[in-house]
Write a protein that holds these residues in place. Structure first.
Motif, PDB file in Angstrom:
ATOM      1  N   THR A 260     -47.636  -6.299   8.981  1.00  0.00           N
ATOM      2  CA  THR A 260     -47.790  -5.995   7.557  1.00  0.00           C
ATOM      3  C   THR A 260     -48.822  -4.897   7.336  1.00  0.00           C
ATOM      4  O   THR A 260     -48.757  -4.173   6.335  1.00  0.00           O
ATOM      5  N   ASP A 261     -49.778  -4.757   8.264  1.00  0.00           N
ATOM      6  CA  ASP A 261     -50.790  -3.692   8.138  1.00  0.00           C
ATOM      7  C   ASP A 261     -50.142  -2.308   8.096  1.00  0.00           C
ATOM      8  O   ASP A 261     -50.642  -1.398   7.421  1.00  0.00           O
TER       9      ASP A 261
ATOM     10  N   ASN B 233     -52.867  -7.245  -1.132  1.00  0.00           N
ATOM     11  CA  ASN B 233     -52.567  -7.561   0.270  1.00  0.00           C
ATOM     12  C   ASN B 233     -52.920  -9.006   0.612  1.00  0.00           C
ATOM     13  O   ASN B 233     -52.307  -9.617   1.491  1.00  0.00           O
TER      14      ASN B 233
ATOM     15  N   PHE C  59     -51.410 -12.159   3.100  1.00  0.00           N
ATOM     16  CA  PHE C  59     -52.222 -12.888   4.078  1.00  0.00           C
ATOM     17  C   PHE C  59     -52.153 -14.391   3.817  1.00  0.00           C
ATOM     18  O   PHE C  59     -52.001 -15.195   4.745  1.00  0.00           O
TER      19      PHE C  59
ATOM     20  N   GLY D   1     -56.851  -8.808  11.594  1.00  0.00           N
ATOM     21  CA  GLY D   1     -55.980  -8.090  10.677  1.00  0.00           C
ATOM     22  C   GLY D   1     -56.681  -6.904  10.041  1.00  0.00           C
ATOM     23  O   GLY D   1     -56.092  -5.826   9.874  1.00  0.00           O
TER      24      GLY D   1
ATOM     25  N   ILE E 176     -49.540 -10.341  11.008  1.00  0.00           N
ATOM     26  CA  ILE E 176     -50.546  -9.656  10.187  1.00  0.00           C
ATOM     27  C   ILE E 176     -50.565  -8.165  10.504  1.00  0.00           C
ATOM     28  O   ILE E 176     -50.588  -7.317   9.600  1.00  0.00           O
TER      29      ILE E 176
ATOM     30  N   LEU F  88     -58.034 -13.106   9.957  1.00  0.00           N
ATOM     31  CA  LEU F  88     -58.303 -12.064   8.971  1.00  0.00           C
ATOM     32  C   LEU F  88     -59.091 -10.915   9.574  1.00  0.00           C
ATOM     33  O   LEU F  88     -58.834  -9.742   9.272  1.00  0.00           O
TER      34      LEU F  88
ATOM     35  N   ILE G 294     -48.763 -15.728   4.924  1.00  0.00           N
ATOM     36  CA  ILE G 294     -48.625 -15.845   6.377  1.00  0.00           C
ATOM     37  C   ILE G 294     -49.434 -17.023   6.920  1.00  0.00           C
ATOM     38  O   ILE G 294     -48.940 -17.827   7.715  1.00  0.00           O
TER      39      ILE G 294
END
Length: 348
Positions: free
Chosen positions: A218-219, A94, A98, A119, A215, A116, A101
């Motif tokens: 994408t989670d 992952n 990150f 996220g 973010i 972060l 992005i």
């Protein structure tokens, strides 16, 4: 006969009582609050700071695993450690997204750890929802293992295709980014830690706000991959939750440790695809065993050995390939080239 890691769907077992749940959730919230305090004043993270926090967030789950092993036995302990290893491996993958992005949106280094952290919180919330849904489905429908297996096999194929191609995800093509750009204006510059500001009487997102939404978008994808994967190791919702939480909590610090090294793990995608496919097959076999008793199942110890071997081979092969690749540039040479080709008086 070895006990199996995935329980009978009609009777979902867990090692946690209400007190253990409360203590665990309270501890996780305390760690998140600590991270908020650390990132309250934006600053560039040094390697020493990143290494220190990474060591802490690796030692914590390993120590907790000793408690699980001693109190609940070696079988549960194996399930915990195997689940944690799977989730940690997926979380490292992952980090590629990150990095992509944060690089695409040119997030200032002092703001990266705040991005972060949000996220990680978003991923934790989403995965908790998926874990709860998964527990309900497992307790009601035996065929959900077949569905989870199919999801993992499909995901493994996607990861393998990405690993074989040299193309990278275009962040601007993410659905979350497209939707936001359609309905909200975006400011040109970052406004510190502000996610939105008012310009000309209208509310506009800052680039930082757009990054946060990318973010979080994408989670959702990560949750769809990771939750079925760990349910392939253990059917205990508590172990599924705590392994996910421990894998996520250390991501903020791990990002700054691995951001330079991740690009050298060229075969990581292949390894993760193999792990996801293996767990997918394991889930399909478990479902089939419930229908036809003669179908074999995969013990947790075998799963742990396979996952460790795949990760070790992947890492070693990546390191060897990196050393043998004549196109790999020396970082010092790259810096020298950049210094000679980019001038402060450049008019671009």
């Amino acid at each position: 006969m070895l006990s199996q890691s995935v329980p009978d769907p009609s009777e979902l077992h867990t090692i946690a009582d209400l007190n253990l749940w409360l203590i665990t959730v309270g501890g996780i919230l305390a760690l998140l609050a600590l991270d908020f305090l650390i990132t309250r004043r934006p600053h560039a993270v040094s390697m020493k700071e990143a290494l220190g926090w990474s060591a802490f967030y690796i030692a914590l789950p390993l120590t907790f695993g000793l408690y699980v092993w001693n109190v609940h036995g070696h079988q549960i302990g194996l399930e915990y450690y195997t689940g944690y290893l799977v989730e940690k491996s997926l979380s490292v993958d992952n980090l590629f997204i990150f990095i992509l992005i944060l690089t695409t949106f040119a997030v200032p280094r002092e703001l990266q750890q705040r991005v972060l952290l949000f996220g990680i919180i978003g991923a934790l919330v989403l995965r908790t929802i998926f874990i709860a849904l998964g527990a309900v489905l497992i307790s009601q429908f035996a065929a959900i293992f077949l569905v989870f297996g199919a999801i993992l096999l499909f995901t493994a194929w996607g990861v393998l295709k990405d690993a074989r191609s040299d193309t990278h995800t275009d962040v601007n093509e993410l659905k979350a980014v497209k939707i936001v750009r359609r309905f909200w204006p975006i400011t040109d510059d970052y406004q510190g830690t502000k996610l939105s500001v008012r310009e000309q009487g209208k509310r506009a997102l800052t680039p930082l706000g757009l990054v946060m939404l990318a973010i979080l978008g994408t989670d959702v994808v990560f949750a769809v991959d990771s939750v079925p994967a760990v349910y392939g190791i253990t059917g205990d919702p508590y172990l599924v939750f705590v392994t996910n939480a421990f894998a996520l909590l250390g991501l903020r610090a791990l990002y700054f440790v691995l951001e330079g090294a991740l690009g050298k793990l060229r075969y990581l995608g292949y390894g993760l695809a193999l792990i996801l496919a293996f767990i997918g097959v394991k889930l399909v076999l478990h479902w089939a065993h419930g229908v036809w008793e003669g179908v074999p199942t995969v013990p947790t110890l075998v799963s742990l050995v396979v996952i460790v071997v795949v990760l070790v081979v992947t890492a070693v092969a990546s390191i060897v390939a990196e050393k043998r690749d004549p196109t790999t540039e020396d970082p010092e040479d790259t810096d020298a080239i950049n210094q000679t080709t980019v001038s402060p008086t450049d008019d671009r």
